[in-house]
Design a protein around this motif. Structure first.
Motif, PDB file in Angstrom:
ATOM      1  N   TYR A 172       0.826  -1.214   0.000  1.00 20.62           N
ATOM      2  CA  TYR A 172       0.000   0.000   0.000  1.00 20.62           C
ATOM      3  C   TYR A 172       0.857   1.258   0.000  1.00 20.62           C
ATOM      4  O   TYR A 172       0.536   2.253  -0.680  1.00 20.62           O
ATOM      5  N   ALA A 173       1.948   1.249   0.772  1.00 16.80           N
ATOM      6  CA  ALA A 173       2.831   2.419   0.815  1.00 16.80           C
ATOM      7  C   ALA A 173       3.457   2.663  -0.556  1.00 16.80           C
ATOM      8  O   ALA A 173       3.514   3.814  -1.037  1.00 16.80           O
ATOM      9  N   ALA A 174       3.940   1.592  -1.199  1.00 18.37           N
ATOM     10  CA  ALA A 174       4.530   1.736  -2.528  1.00 18.37           C
ATOM     11  C   ALA A 174       3.485   2.196  -3.545  1.00 18.37           C
ATOM     12  O   ALA A 174       3.780   3.031  -4.422  1.00 18.37           O
ATOM     13  N   ARG A 175       2.287   1.673  -3.433  1.00 25.95           N
ATOM     14  CA  ARG A 175       1.208   2.084  -4.343  1.00 25.95           C
ATOM     15  C   ARG A 175       0.896   3.561  -4.194  1.00 25.95           C
ATOM     16  O   ARG A 175       0.698   4.271  -5.198  1.00 25.95           O
ATOM     17  N   TYR A 234       0.853  -3.433  -9.536  1.00 27.30           N
ATOM     18  CA  TYR A 234       1.534  -4.637 -10.010  1.00 27.30           C
ATOM     19  C   TYR A 234       3.047  -4.571  -9.830  1.00 27.30           C
ATOM     20  O   TYR A 234       3.683  -5.595  -9.563  1.00 27.30           O
ATOM     21  N   LEU A 235       3.627  -3.373  -9.952  1.00 28.76           N
ATOM     22  CA  LEU A 235       5.077  -3.256  -9.778  1.00 28.76           C
ATOM     23  C   LEU A 235       5.529  -3.564  -8.347  1.00 28.76           C
ATOM     24  O   LEU A 235       6.507  -4.304  -8.172  1.00 28.76           O
ATOM     25  N   PRO A 236       4.861  -3.034  -7.304  1.00 24.11           N
ATOM     26  CA  PRO A 236       5.294  -3.382  -5.932  1.00 24.11           C
ATOM     27  C   PRO A 236       5.272  -4.883  -5.646  1.00 24.11           C
ATOM     28  O   PRO A 236       6.237  -5.405  -5.073  1.00 24.11           O
ATOM     29  N   PRO A 237       4.231  -5.641  -6.032  1.00 25.21           N
ATOM     30  CA  PRO A 237       4.294  -7.093  -5.818  1.00 25.21           C
ATOM     31  C   PRO A 237       5.424  -7.771  -6.594  1.00 25.21           C
ATOM     32  O   PRO A 237       5.970  -8.782  -6.132  1.00 25.21           O
ATOM     33  N   ASN A 278      -5.297  16.424  -5.646  1.00 22.36           N
ATOM     34  CA  ASN A 278      -5.767  15.122  -5.166  1.00 22.36           C
ATOM     35  C   ASN A 278      -5.271  14.000  -6.071  1.00 22.36           C
ATOM     36  O   ASN A 278      -6.040  13.213  -6.619  1.00 22.36           O
ATOM     37  N   TYR A 279      -3.956  13.907  -6.211  1.00 21.77           N
ATOM     38  CA  TYR A 279      -3.362  12.929  -7.117  1.00 21.77           C
ATOM     39  C   TYR A 279      -3.169  11.560  -6.472  1.00 21.77           C
ATOM     40  O   TYR A 279      -3.117  10.554  -7.175  1.00 21.77           O
ATOM     41  N   GLY A 280      -3.013  11.499  -5.161  1.00 24.94           N
ATOM     42  CA  GLY A 280      -2.746  10.242  -4.492  1.00 24.94           C
ATOM     43  C   GLY A 280      -3.996   9.432  -4.252  1.00 24.94           C
ATOM     44  O   GLY A 280      -5.126   9.943  -4.318  1.00 24.94           O
ATOM     45  N   ALA A 281      -3.799   8.146  -3.961  1.00 25.16           N
ATOM     46  CA  ALA A 281      -4.935   7.273  -3.688  1.00 25.16           C
ATOM     47  C   ALA A 281      -5.552   7.578  -2.329  1.00 25.16           C
ATOM     48  O   ALA A 281      -6.778   7.659  -2.197  1.00 25.16           O
ATOM     49  N   TRP A 282      -4.715   7.761  -1.309  1.00 21.38           N
ATOM     50  CA  TRP A 282      -5.200   7.998   0.047  1.00 21.38           C
ATOM     51  C   TRP A 282      -5.108   9.462   0.462  1.00 21.38           C
ATOM     52  O   TRP A 282      -5.587   9.824   1.526  1.00 21.38           O
TER      53      TRP A 282
END
Length: 334
Positions: free
Chosen positions: A150-153, A209-212, A266-270
């Motif tokens: 989640y942090a990487a995402r 997909y890249l973080p996993p 508001n570019y980030g997911a969280w």
């Protein structure tokens, strides 16, 4: 169907907290199903079919349901839509059909691209990309990997969204033409995959997909991460003002504001990096959490007040009954 049966990892994750016989049986059934699946199918097939199933069940089907609700019951939908009636999808069958077709084609393209990456990585590493074994991951391993993913995402989503998709390049123009064709309104869930394939790959596929690929967790952990992010993206793009939860409600509002402002923030997911970098539009993540917490406290105080009032009324009724019984007893003694 086997892959779908392997997805309820929540029962395994909650097993240490629940010790009932039913939970133990569910865990045993889950382990037997997963073991059978691993021994009877290739890791690549499990990964692709499982990921596709998650996205169909938790994005495509709910998105089509929400679209039908918005278009068939617009007077009801606009009352729970952010920015009101303007956020209702255009009631054009041909336009909506093209958009749905684009979304489905993008989903198929993503699945094919994921398959190509997995095959290439497996050939290079001489082993499956994700840990696919009959041994289930430990709960603390799941927590550690999910937090890391989640942090990487969040980091990837923010910087790709801000510096590539909303810059002055060709990819940004494609993103603006496809994803931001509707101005000053909230999105709807079908729009999650209704973008040009190139910006969509950078915005929706790469961050999840890249973080996993780097962490290489257990395949079940990857399924859980895909499940959580798919549900989050589907709800955040719904444009509804009634999305529950202190965190999820704020994510949905910030996503709607991002689209309504034409991508000015508001570019980030969280919203955490937006808050840190000062790119929040409207209420930032801290204000959203504070407001939602206050709403929940108000509701709780209201429920307590109602409960207290009901108790007082009940006590009064009981007192009247006791006084009536006392008078009857005295009259009978007399």
């Amino acid at each position: 169907m086997d892959v779908l049966l392997s997805l309820p990892i929540v029962s395994y994750f909650a097993a240490p907290m629940l010790t009932s016989w039913s939970t133990s049986l569910n865990l045993l059934f889950f382990y037997m199903t997963w073991t059978t699946l691993v021994l009877s199918h290739s890791p690549l097939k499990i990964e692709l079919v499982g990921t596709l199933a998650v996205r169909i069940v938790f994005w495509l089907l709910p998105s089509l349901f929400f679209l039908l609700f918005d278009t068939l019951l617009p007077s009801l939908a606009e009352s729970i839509k952010l920015y009101g009636s303007a956020s209702i999808p255009r009631r054009s069958a041909s336009s909506l059909a093209r958009q749905a077709l684009l979304a489905v084609l993008n989903l198929a393209l993503f699945t094919a691209l994921q398959a190509a990456i997995s095959v290439a990585a497996t050939s290079l590493l001489h082993r499956p990309l994700f840990k696919t074994s009959t041994t289930l991951p430990l709960p603390w391993q799941i927590i550690k990997h999910i937090v890391t993913l989640y942090a990487a995402r969040e980091v990837l989503t923010y910087y790709i969204h801000r510096h590539i998709l909303h810059s002055r390049g060709a990819i940004a123009r494609l993103h603006s033409q496809y994803a931001h064709s509707r101005k000053a309104v909230a999105p709807y869930s079908l729009m999650l995959y209704a973008d040009h394939p190139l910006p969509l790959m950078l915005n929706r596929l790469l961050p999840v997909y890249l973080p996993p690929l780097v962490v290489r967790p257990h395949l079940l952990t990857y399924f859980l991460f895909t499940l959580l992010t798919t549900i989050e993206d589907m709800l955040s793009m719904s444009g509804y003002s009634v999305v529950p939860g202190i965190v999820m409600g704020g994510i949905t509002r910030r996503t709607a504001t991002h689209y309504a402002s034409g991508g000015k923030g508001n570019y980030g997911a969280w919203g955490l990096l937006d808050w840190v970098n000062g790119t929040s539009v409207g209420k930032d993540v801290v204000e959203d959490v504070r407001d939602e917490a206050e709403k929940h406290q108000v509701k709780e105080r209201g429920r307590n007040a109602v409960g207290g009032t009901a108790s007082l009324v009940q006590d009064g009724i009981d007192g009247l009954k006791k006084s009536k019984k006392g008078r009857r007893k005295r009259s009978s003694d007399a």
